[in-house]
Design a protein around this motif. Structure first.
Motif, PDB file in Angstrom:
ATOM      1  N   TYR A  56      29.824 -64.127 -26.658  1.00 39.40           N
ATOM      2  CA  TYR A  56      29.635 -63.835 -28.087  1.00 39.40           C
ATOM      3  C   TYR A  56      30.945 -63.652 -28.843  1.00 39.40           C
ATOM      4  O   TYR A  56      30.961 -63.176 -29.966  1.00 39.40           O
ATOM      5  CB  TYR A  56      28.707 -62.632 -28.267  1.00 39.40           C
ATOM      6  N   MET A  57      32.064 -63.993 -28.224  1.00 43.86           N
ATOM      7  CA  MET A  57      33.356 -63.929 -28.924  1.00 43.86           C
ATOM      8  C   MET A  57      33.383 -64.997 -30.016  1.00 43.86           C
ATOM      9  O   MET A  57      33.046 -66.152 -29.778  1.00 43.86           O
ATOM     10  CB  MET A  57      34.499 -64.159 -27.936  1.00 43.86           C
ATOM     11  N   GLN A  58      33.796 -64.620 -31.221  1.00 40.48           N
ATOM     12  CA  GLN A  58      33.864 -65.594 -32.313  1.00 40.48           C
ATOM     13  C   GLN A  58      35.303 -65.911 -32.703  1.00 40.48           C
ATOM     14  O   GLN A  58      35.584 -66.899 -33.363  1.00 40.48           O
ATOM     15  CB  GLN A  58      33.126 -65.039 -33.534  1.00 40.48           C
ATOM     16  N   GLN A  59      36.206 -65.009 -32.334  1.00 40.55           N
ATOM     17  CA  GLN A  59      37.588 -65.115 -32.810  1.00 40.55           C
ATOM     18  C   GLN A  59      38.519 -64.604 -31.723  1.00 40.55           C
ATOM     19  O   GLN A  59      38.197 -63.629 -31.023  1.00 40.55           O
ATOM     20  CB  GLN A  59      37.712 -64.235 -34.055  1.00 40.55           C
ATOM     21  N   CYS A  60      39.668 -65.232 -31.574  1.00 37.68           N
ATOM     22  CA  CYS A  60      40.695 -64.694 -30.677  1.00 37.68           C
ATOM     23  C   CYS A  60      42.043 -65.250 -31.128  1.00 37.68           C
ATOM     24  O   CYS A  60      42.105 -66.135 -31.983  1.00 37.68           O
ATOM     25  CB  CYS A  60      40.430 -65.096 -29.220  1.00 37.68           C
ATOM     26  N   VAL A  61      43.114 -64.680 -30.593  1.00 38.89           N
ATOM     27  CA  VAL A  61      44.416 -65.305 -30.793  1.00 38.89           C
ATOM     28  C   VAL A  61      44.938 -65.754 -29.431  1.00 38.89           C
ATOM     29  O   VAL A  61      44.546 -65.220 -28.389  1.00 38.89           O
ATOM     30  CB  VAL A  61      45.445 -64.361 -31.477  1.00 38.89           C
ATOM     31  N   VAL A  62      45.799 -66.752 -29.462  1.00 36.56           N
ATOM     32  CA  VAL A  62      46.413 -67.272 -28.241  1.00 36.56           C
ATOM     33  C   VAL A  62      47.922 -67.175 -28.419  1.00 36.56           C
ATOM     34  O   VAL A  62      48.458 -67.608 -29.446  1.00 36.56           O
ATOM     35  CB  VAL A  62      45.994 -68.739 -27.978  1.00 36.56           C
ATOM     36  N   LEU A  63      48.597 -66.569 -27.435  1.00 35.83           N
ATOM     37  CA  LEU A  63      50.032 -66.330 -27.556  1.00 35.83           C
ATOM     38  C   LEU A  63      50.825 -67.059 -26.485  1.00 35.83           C
ATOM     39  O   LEU A  63      50.434 -67.096 -25.318  1.00 35.83           O
ATOM     40  CB  LEU A  63      50.338 -64.831 -27.417  1.00 35.83           C
ATOM     41  N   GLY A  64      51.957 -67.589 -26.885  1.00 32.95           N
ATOM     42  CA  GLY A  64      52.884 -68.203 -25.943  1.00 32.95           C
ATOM     43  C   GLY A  64      54.214 -68.369 -26.651  1.00 32.95           C
ATOM     44  O   GLY A  64      54.313 -68.162 -27.863  1.00 32.95           O
ATOM     45  N   ARG A  65      55.230 -68.746 -25.905  1.00 28.59           N
ATOM     46  CA  ARG A  65      56.519 -68.954 -26.535  1.00 28.59           C
ATOM     47  C   ARG A  65      57.352 -69.864 -25.634  1.00 28.59           C
ATOM     48  O   ARG A  65      57.040 -70.038 -24.464  1.00 28.59           O
ATOM     49  CB  ARG A  65      57.226 -67.597 -26.752  1.00 28.59           C
ATOM     50  N   GLU A  73      37.909 -76.886 -30.432  1.00 29.60           N
ATOM     51  CA  GLU A  73      37.137 -78.126 -30.355  1.00 29.60           C
ATOM     52  C   GLU A  73      35.827 -77.941 -29.599  1.00 29.60           C
ATOM     53  O   GLU A  73      34.785 -78.460 -29.991  1.00 29.60           O
ATOM     54  CB  GLU A  73      37.943 -79.208 -29.611  1.00 29.60           C
ATOM     55  N   LEU A  74      35.905 -77.228 -28.478  1.00 25.16           N
ATOM     56  CA  LEU A  74      34.760 -77.190 -27.563  1.00 25.16           C
ATOM     57  C   LEU A  74      33.838 -76.007 -27.804  1.00 25.16           C
ATOM     58  O   LEU A  74      32.622 -76.135 -27.703  1.00 25.16           O
ATOM     59  CB  LEU A  74      35.256 -77.156 -26.112  1.00 25.16           C
ATOM     60  N   THR A  75      34.422 -74.824 -28.095  1.00 29.09           N
ATOM     61  CA  THR A  75      33.598 -73.609 -28.109  1.00 29.09           C
ATOM     62  C   THR A  75      33.342 -73.099 -29.527  1.00 29.09           C
ATOM     63  O   THR A  75      32.608 -72.122 -29.693  1.00 29.09           O
ATOM     64  CB  THR A  75      34.275 -72.468 -27.326  1.00 29.09           C
ATOM     65  N   CYS A  76      33.968 -73.737 -30.532  1.00 27.48           N
ATOM     66  CA  CYS A  76      33.842 -73.315 -31.930  1.00 27.48           C
ATOM     67  C   CYS A  76      34.359 -71.895 -32.163  1.00 27.48           C
ATOM     68  O   CYS A  76      34.097 -71.310 -33.217  1.00 27.48           O
ATOM     69  CB  CYS A  76      32.400 -73.432 -32.424  1.00 27.48           C
ATOM     70  N   VAL A  77      35.092 -71.327 -31.194  1.00 24.63           N
ATOM     71  CA  VAL A  77      35.745 -70.035 -31.427  1.00 24.63           C
ATOM     72  C   VAL A  77      36.919 -70.258 -32.380  1.00 24.63           C
ATOM     73  O   VAL A  77      37.623 -71.254 -32.290  1.00 24.63           O
ATOM     74  CB  VAL A  77      36.243 -69.426 -30.094  1.00 24.63           C
TER      75      VAL A  77
END
Lengths: 345, 345
Positions: free
Chosen positions: B200-209, B225-229
């Motif tokens: 049920y996650m709708q939003q997240c952030v992804v971090l890298g550097r 693309e795949l999960t609509c998150v």
């Protein structure tokens, strides 16, 4: 009201910058032309990075100068900077304080490249690291969200382009920007009304392309910073080949679509969004056909040369973000999501 | 199951690419070295653009080559392409069909620059427009979401870097990638379990550097693309100076944090996110301290040289996106948000 009054300072500040710094810009342009510059290598973050998107189009199209974006961590953590032979190394930073942006200019100088700082702080470390300093003279920016320093950075980028092209016609066009900006700000009351409609909006996309790819990103950034709306910027080219699938009836699409070379393609997309997908459109434009498609049409003056539309289109976008902030009950002066100086190492 | 099986093809495809194309890559590198290349000028979109982010770091750090990103509309709508003297013009495209990417290479050739196509379609218009063609040999990609063509593009970029550096040590390191990739895929069952938690996650952030700025963007793209998150990628540098304010208790932060030069700064941020802000962490890493901070630790093999971690870290990220797609009840083979060929003009 600091943010609102800084938005309204812009026409005057832009006019002052134009007259006060033209000589300096022409001197810098002459010095750059004397060096064998093959491309520009740019370091910037946040709002200044969006100004860099404008430089990418403008310097590319008008001056034939390609733009490479620095990966600052190569200069700091990795200490493996690329070889910058042939590059004009440019740092854009309102505060001139970000250590990683400074380190890119310092390395450019160490490698013997011409270096240029575009900054509101001519006494800053960034300015000290540069051969040439373009003081954007926006005056102290007290609101946390950057507005007048953004347009001043765009103006500095546009002035340098005119100077590099030695084009009096372009300087003539530039001189009209303050009046266009003044006129664009007359949308304030109407935007204050229109913003009410988006009180409960949580998500939107922002579309632009070409010169206004910068406006697209800067509008989305202001919405994210100030209103906490999940505003995702897309090139209209990328958008139509995928993310457009998320648009259902009523989905809010904000768009920057002034007249110019890419207008026809923008108009086709806006027509499809409204007529086939029943999207909700907020459109900044000077083209009646585009404005007619929008639930919320935001007009800007007619007959602005396309290359200068980013300096005008962003003003109603800033006003929109400001009024939506108030409509949502947030404090426009102390947004919780941003700091003024980015001290990234 | 096409997507899942294509994810699992990757170790073998990467090994084949490495052995089959080394000679070609070395020939291309020799030809490039013979030209006075001062920077690379890259045209790419979507997943291939993320591969370009890897090139920006790798070619910059290892080969001293800065990277400029093309603004394709300057070549098409505006017909005002920049002057590309000194540039190696590179197009990356799985299909080799996108007209605007092809137009950048065609213009590079017209201006007398060396041109390179990195593509899975050696008979495509992109390949026809290039002096040098690097066939990534990923085999037909039937799933709509790109996986094996992404890692093959990374491998091609890494092989060119090793060849330009004439470094046998690097080729030796490259030869271990297929085995590392194989090992990383052993997380499949555990990720299948863990993904349930985000139904049920709708939003997240992804971090890298750094090198994994590319992985960051590609993981976020696959999730979108795949999960609509609403998965928003951030450089951890930009994130900590603003957007981090949106992180409250339980906010999901996905992170790519293998050992390497930027690991200490990533570890500090992950500690802050978990211990001070009570964030929910999904972490791909080979460092026990980073994995220990995560609710969902995803281990990759130890002792991978940092420059090759993007080729390994993306595999569990792809698996995560795949399993979350199923957990959410979507079809992984026909996502509604993407098309296979981007026909942007």
């Amino acid at each position: 009201m600091t943010l609102h009054s800084e938005i309204f300072e812009q026409p005057e500040r832009l006019g002052q910058l134009l007259s006060a710094q033209r000589k300096t810009v022409e001197t810098i342009a002459q010095a750059i032309r004397a060096r064998d510059v093959q491309y520009a290598f740019l370091a910037a973050r946040g709002t200044s990075d969006n100004a860099g998107r404008y430089a990418n189009y403008l310097w590319g199209a008008m001056n034939g100068i390609p733009l490479a974006l620095a990966a600052p961590s190569l200069f700091t953590y990795y200490q493996q900077p690329p070889k910058l032979r042939g590059a004009l190394v440019v740092g854009i930073s309102q505060s001139g304080q970000s250590p990683d942006i400074v380190s890119v200019l310092a390395e450019g100088r160490r490698q013997g490249c011409p270096t240029l700082a575009i900054t509101n702080a001519p006494e800053s470390p960034l300015a000290a690291a540069a051969d040439f300093v373009l003081d954007i003279q926006a005056g102290p920016e007290r609101a946390v969200a950057a507005t007048k320093t953004y347009t001043a950075e765009l103006m500095a980028i546009a002035m340098l382009s005119a100077a590099l092209a030695s084009s009096e016609a372009r300087w003539q066009e530039l001189s009209q920007v303050p009046a266009w900006a003044e006129q664009a700000l007359k949308t304030d009351a109407a935007i204050g009304q229109a913003a009410q409609r988006y009180r409960y909006m949580q998500q939107c996309v922002v579309l632009g392309r070409g010169y206004n790819y910068a406006t697209d990103f800067e509008w989305a950034l202001k919405l994210k910073e100030l209103t906490c709306v999940e505003a995702e910027p897309y090139s209209s080219a990328d958008f139509q080949h995928g993310p457009i699938a998320m648009v259902g009836g009523g989905f809010p699409v904000f768009s920057v679509a002034p007249e110019g070379k890419i207008f026809d393609s923008m108009l086709r997309m806006l027509g499809h969004l409204r007529n086939d997908l029943s999207a909700e459109l907020v459109v900044i434009s000077n083209a009646p056909q585009a404005l007619a498609l929008a639930q919320i049409p935001i007009p800007i003056p007619a007959n602005i040369p396309e290359w200068l539309t980013p300096l005008v289109c962003i003003l109603p976008a800033q006003l929109f973000a400001y009024h939506l902030t108030l409509a949502k009950g947030y404090d426009a002066e102390t947004p919780r999501t941003i700091h003024k100086v980015t001290e990234t190492h």
